[in-house]
Design a protein around this motif. Structure first.
Motif, PDB file in Angstrom:
ATOM      1  N   VAL A 147      15.983  11.229 -20.300  1.00 52.25           N
ATOM      2  CA  VAL A 147      17.167  12.113 -21.321  1.00 52.25           C
ATOM      3  C   VAL A 147      17.906  11.976 -20.730  1.00 52.25           C
ATOM      4  O   VAL A 147      18.300  11.588 -19.743  1.00 52.25           O
ATOM      5  N   ASP A 148      19.092  11.773 -21.410  1.00 50.66           N
ATOM      6  CA  ASP A 148      20.210  10.895 -21.293  1.00 50.66           C
ATOM      7  C   ASP A 148      19.944  10.638 -20.210  1.00 50.66           C
ATOM      8  O   ASP A 148      20.715  10.042 -18.527  1.00 50.66           O
ATOM      9  N   GLY A 149      18.933   9.496 -20.276  1.00 55.52           N
ATOM     10  CA  GLY A 149      18.878   8.309 -18.677  1.00 55.52           C
ATOM     11  C   GLY A 149      18.116   8.448 -17.434  1.00 55.52           C
ATOM     12  O   GLY A 149      18.113   7.494 -16.866  1.00 55.52           O
ATOM     13  N   GLU A 150      17.993   9.697 -17.449  1.00 54.01           N
ATOM     14  CA  GLU A 150      17.198   9.971 -17.005  1.00 54.01           C
ATOM     15  C   GLU A 150      15.906  10.494 -16.714  1.00 54.01           C
ATOM     16  O   GLU A 150      15.458  10.447 -17.971  1.00 54.01           O
ATOM     17  N   TYR A 151      14.756   9.799 -16.147  1.00 55.72           N
ATOM     18  CA  TYR A 151      13.515  10.207 -16.409  1.00 55.72           C
ATOM     19  C   TYR A 151      12.772  11.016 -15.577  1.00 55.72           C
ATOM     20  O   TYR A 151      13.462  11.774 -13.871  1.00 55.72           O
ATOM     21  N   PRO A 152      12.174  11.664 -16.130  1.00 59.05           N
ATOM     22  CA  PRO A 152      11.608  13.040 -15.233  1.00 59.05           C
ATOM     23  C   PRO A 152      10.761  12.942 -13.844  1.00 59.05           C
ATOM     24  O   PRO A 152      10.535  13.025 -13.163  1.00 59.05           O
ATOM     25  N   TYR A 153       9.812  11.500 -13.679  1.00 55.68           N
ATOM     26  CA  TYR A 153       9.334  11.498 -12.550  1.00 55.68           C
ATOM     27  C   TYR A 153       9.300   9.938 -12.568  1.00 55.68           C
ATOM     28  O   TYR A 153       9.781   8.888 -13.247  1.00 55.68           O
ATOM     29  N   CYS A 154       8.857   9.287 -11.521  1.00 52.23           N
ATOM     30  CA  CYS A 154       8.406   8.353 -11.137  1.00 52.23           C
ATOM     31  C   CYS A 154       7.387   7.787 -10.058  1.00 52.23           C
ATOM     32  O   CYS A 154       7.693   8.494  -9.703  1.00 52.23           O
ATOM     33  N   VAL A 155       6.743   6.989 -10.332  1.00 53.24           N
ATOM     34  CA  VAL A 155       5.797   6.185  -9.645  1.00 53.24           C
ATOM     35  C   VAL A 155       6.089   5.594  -9.175  1.00 53.24           C
ATOM     36  O   VAL A 155       6.566   4.056  -9.159  1.00 53.24           O
ATOM     37  N   ARG A 156       5.817   5.837  -7.668  1.00 54.11           N
ATOM     38  CA  ARG A 156       5.862   4.289  -6.344  1.00 54.11           C
ATOM     39  C   ARG A 156       4.211   4.406  -6.469  1.00 54.11           C
ATOM     40  O   ARG A 156       3.997   5.120  -6.056  1.00 54.11           O
ATOM     41  N   GLN A 157       3.940   3.153  -6.036  1.00 51.72           N
ATOM     42  CA  GLN A 157       3.291   2.527  -5.483  1.00 51.72           C
ATOM     43  C   GLN A 157       3.144   1.614  -4.463  1.00 51.72           C
ATOM     44  O   GLN A 157       4.208   1.021  -4.170  1.00 51.72           O
ATOM     45  N   ALA A 158       2.734   1.688  -3.102  1.00 51.62           N
ATOM     46  CA  ALA A 158       2.456   0.968  -1.921  1.00 51.62           C
ATOM     47  C   ALA A 158       1.336   0.173  -1.257  1.00 51.62           C
ATOM     48  O   ALA A 158      -0.097   1.296  -1.677  1.00 51.62           O
ATOM     49  N   MET A 159       0.912  -1.033  -1.030  1.00 50.75           N
ATOM     50  CA  MET A 159       0.248  -1.662  -0.332  1.00 50.75           C
ATOM     51  C   MET A 159       0.692  -1.802   0.188  1.00 50.75           C
ATOM     52  O   MET A 159       1.403  -2.268   0.926  1.00 50.75           O
ATOM     53  N   PRO A 160      -0.547  -1.659   2.234  1.00 52.18           N
ATOM     54  CA  PRO A 160      -0.044  -2.259   3.695  1.00 52.18           C
ATOM     55  C   PRO A 160       0.527  -4.360   3.697  1.00 52.18           C
ATOM     56  O   PRO A 160      -0.634  -4.682   2.764  1.00 52.18           O
ATOM     57  N   LEU A 161       0.836  -4.216   4.273  1.00 51.06           N
ATOM     58  CA  LEU A 161       1.229  -5.859   4.213  1.00 51.06           C
ATOM     59  C   LEU A 161       0.593  -6.017   5.559  1.00 51.06           C
ATOM     60  O   LEU A 161      -0.143  -7.893   5.619  1.00 51.06           O
ATOM     61  N   GLN A 162      -0.581  -5.670   6.059  1.00 49.21           N
ATOM     62  CA  GLN A 162      -1.194  -5.896   7.264  1.00 49.21           C
ATOM     63  C   GLN A 162      -2.426  -6.134   6.644  1.00 49.21           C
ATOM     64  O   GLN A 162      -2.843  -7.533   8.158  1.00 49.21           O
ATOM     65  N   ASN A 163      -2.974  -6.121   5.556  1.00 51.70           N
ATOM     66  CA  ASN A 163      -3.680  -7.094   4.704  1.00 51.70           C
ATOM     67  C   ASN A 163      -2.973  -8.828   4.786  1.00 51.70           C
ATOM     68  O   ASN A 163      -4.092  -9.580   4.691  1.00 51.70           O
ATOM     69  N   LEU A 164      -1.771  -8.738   4.494  1.00 53.37           N
ATOM     70  CA  LEU A 164      -1.182 -10.403   4.384  1.00 53.37           C
ATOM     71  C   LEU A 164      -1.210 -10.997   6.007  1.00 53.37           C
ATOM     72  O   LEU A 164      -2.302 -12.365   5.911  1.00 53.37           O
ATOM     73  N   SER A 165      -1.057 -10.464   6.651  1.00 52.62           N
ATOM     74  CA  SER A 165      -1.279 -10.921   8.418  1.00 52.62           C
ATOM     75  C   SER A 165      -3.090 -11.562   8.253  1.00 52.62           C
ATOM     76  O   SER A 165      -2.685 -12.374   9.252  1.00 52.62           O
ATOM     77  N   VAL A 166      -3.569 -10.119   8.535  1.00 49.81           N
ATOM     78  CA  VAL A 166      -5.023 -10.667   8.575  1.00 49.81           C
ATOM     79  C   VAL A 166      -5.851 -11.677   7.405  1.00 49.81           C
ATOM     80  O   VAL A 166      -6.535 -12.773   7.462  1.00 49.81           O
TER      81      VAL A 166
END
Length: 588
Positions: A147-166
């Protein structure tokens, strides 16, 4: 240390070390490249997965799926994938979080990725999560209807980078193990490759070393590498050729050594440094030195003229020659020729050949003496004949004319005798091969024939001739020549023995020889004359000899006849006790 350096210079080391080093560097480079690609591949995969999952949730919100159902899906997905999902409202309030109670979470409106997502921008970010106490990779996407360029929600997802180190750690171990295995395999392959090339080359080197030591039967091991096999074949062919050449050179050197050793001429080789490097037996015998070089030239030769010739040869570099007398009594004369040796050498060398010309010098001296003697002997009768002829022309007295005619006849006879004796001597000089024509002779017959020819002269002189010889004594020879020899000895005994001389002729066997002796009881000969009696034109009393009609060649003829028969003649005499001349011949 030197041994280690030598080992690194071998063909095996020069192939093996670069091959394993190249393989190790290449494997290390590939391992590092793969390891560095892990970050990009992993992050790309995670981002893709986050984009897909966040898109599903954002789509569900836009489709007005109930939040309870969405929350349930996010919780289940989070447990399986480890992805944390957070739904934030436009006012910054956390509506849902899959890992933490949303009521306890602070307002997220101040976070940059939330602001950009609510404004309709999908973005990624990495930062430390205070809630989960680890570094996270975040994606924030808008959700719902704008609405007028603004969204009512946002979805944020995250994944730990320690898996990359392992994952990177595990992948690093795998890379290290694979790299080590690859390097080991490369080392094994390099070893066998280097050995396959190095061993045949080492075999070729050993074969070449044996060739250098004279073992031409040595052969390199067979190799299936064509290039090395060709080298081995060429070396085998070369060895066979070298062996043939060595045998040829050895045979030639032996032949040259035999020729060098048995040459009658003296030969020696010396260097410009003053050393005799080689000589033959004739040279060693002349200078009475050892044949084993090297010797000092000055010390060995001990002849100033020869040393000067050697120095001249080296100084000029060309052929030199000279006549040099060597040795004590009797001295020998040598014609010496020196020549520089043509082959290359660190120290220049020259060869010298010494040819004995003593007999030539002796013959030349004899020739001069002979010519002088003949000239002298002919001059006297020719002068007498000339004087008698001039006087005969001038005189009218018949008695004087007869006297001078007798003088001329006497001198002509004397010249004839001289010419006959010289012709006989000349024949004897060139009769060396006459011995093949000799026959068996009775010595008594030779003596009797010689005595008959002097019977009248002996009676006139009042001499008595006696013979003592068995009839069974034989020699091999020429009757006429032996008769002349005995006749000359008897004639000398009659001429020089004086009136009433006893002349005894004997022929006896002594071992395998026959001694034919003519002795007289005359005045004898002084000892200083005995050594030269058999020389041509030599006279003890020159005036008396000419008066008696001698030519001075009789005893020289006797000597040559004896030598022609393989014998010799000798004399024994003492003043006042007579003389004894003996011809010794081989008995049959």
């Amino acid at each position: 240390m030197k041994i280690m350096k030598d080992k690194f210079k071998t063909v095996f080391a020069r192939i093996f070390i670069p091959a394993i080093a190249t393989s190790a560097v290449l494997i290390a480079f590939l391992a590092a490249a793969n390891y560095s690609m892990l970050d990009r591949i992993y992050l790309s995969s995670v981002r893709k997965m986050l984009v897909n999952s966040s898109g599903l949730i954002s789509g569900s919100i836009s489709e007005n799926v109930p939040f309870e159902k969405i929350s349930k899906r996010c919780a289940e997905f989070g447990k399986k994938s480890g992805i944390r999902t957070t739904i934030v409202a436009s006012d910054g309030k956390v509506v849902f979080d899959s890992d933490v109670d949303s009521g306890s979470m602070t307002n997220h409106l101040g976070r940059p990725e939330i602001k950009r997502a609510l404004s309709g921008e999908r973005n990624f970010s990495e930062h430390y999560s205070n809630t989960l106490k680890t570094k996270m990779l975040y994606i924030a996407v808008p959700a719902g209807t704008a609405v007028d360029g603004e969204y009512p929600y946002c979805v944020r997802q995250a994944m730990p980078l320690q898996n990359l180190s392992v994952a990177k750690k595990l992948f690093g171990y795998e890379i290290l193990m694979l790299s080590a295995a690859a390097i080991l395999l490369s080392a094994i392959l390099s070893y066998f490759m280097a050995r396959r090339i190095g061993m045949p080359l080492k075999s070729l080197s050993l074969a070449a070393s044996k060739f250098a030591k004279g073992d031409f039967e040595a052969r390199a091991e067979k190799c299936n590498i064509p290039e090395i096999a060709e080298v081995g074949s060429a070396m085998a062919s070369m060895a066979a050729d070298l062996k043939a050449r060595e045998h040829s050179l050895t045979r030639r050197n032996c032949e040259l050594d035999e020729i060098f050793s048995h040459m009658s001429d003296a030969v020696f080789i010396c260097s410009s440094e003053g050393r005799i490097l080689r000589m033959n037996s004739a040279c060693a015998q002349i200078f009475s030195i050892s044949k084993d070089p090297p010797l000092q030239t000055a010390e060995a030769l001990r002849n100033s003229k020869l040393l000067a010739l050697i120095e001249k040869t080296f100084d000029s570099g060309s052929e030199t020659s000279a006549e040099i007398e060597v040795g004590s009594q009797p001295q020998k004369t040598f014609s010496v020729v020196g020549t520089m040796l043509p082959y290359e050498s660190r120290v220049p060398r020259a060869i010298f050949v010494m040819h004995d010309i003593s007999y030539i010098s002796s013959n030349e001296s004899l020739r001069r003496e002979f010519v002088a003697g003949v000239s002298h002997e002919l001059k006297t009768p020719i002068t007498a004949i000339g004087i008698a002829a001039e006087t005969l022309e001038e005189t009218e007295n018949p008695s004087d004319r007869r006297h001078f005619i007798e003088v001329i006849q006497k001198e002509v006879e004397r010249v004839n005798m001289l010419v006959d004796d010289m012709l006989l001597l000349s024949k004897l000089d060139f009769a060396a091969n006459m011995t093949g024509d000799f026959g068996e002779l009775n010595v008594l017959s030779v003596i009797e024939e010689a005595c008959i020819s002097h019977q009248n002269a002996a009676e006139k002189a009042g001499d008595k001739i006696s013979v003592d010889c068995d009839d069974g004594i034989y020699v091999k020879g020429d009757f006429t020549l032996l008769q002349i020899a005995v006749s000359n000895l008897i004639g000398n005994a009659i001429k020089y023995g004086g009136k009433g001389c006893n002349i005894h002729i004997s022929g006896v066997r002594i071992g395998g020889d026959v001694a034919l002796t003519v002795s007289d009881t005359g005045p004898g000969i002084a000892s200083e004359h005995l050594g030269r009696l058999f020389e041509r034109f030599y006279r003890v009393d020159k005036g008396r000899s000419r008066a008696l009609g001698g030519t001075g060649l009789g005893l020289a003829i006797v000597k040559h006849i004896a030598m022609l028969h393989g014998g010799n003649v000798s004399v024994k005499s003492e003043l006042g006790k007579g003389s004894s001349f003996t011809i010794t011949l081989k008995s049959l």
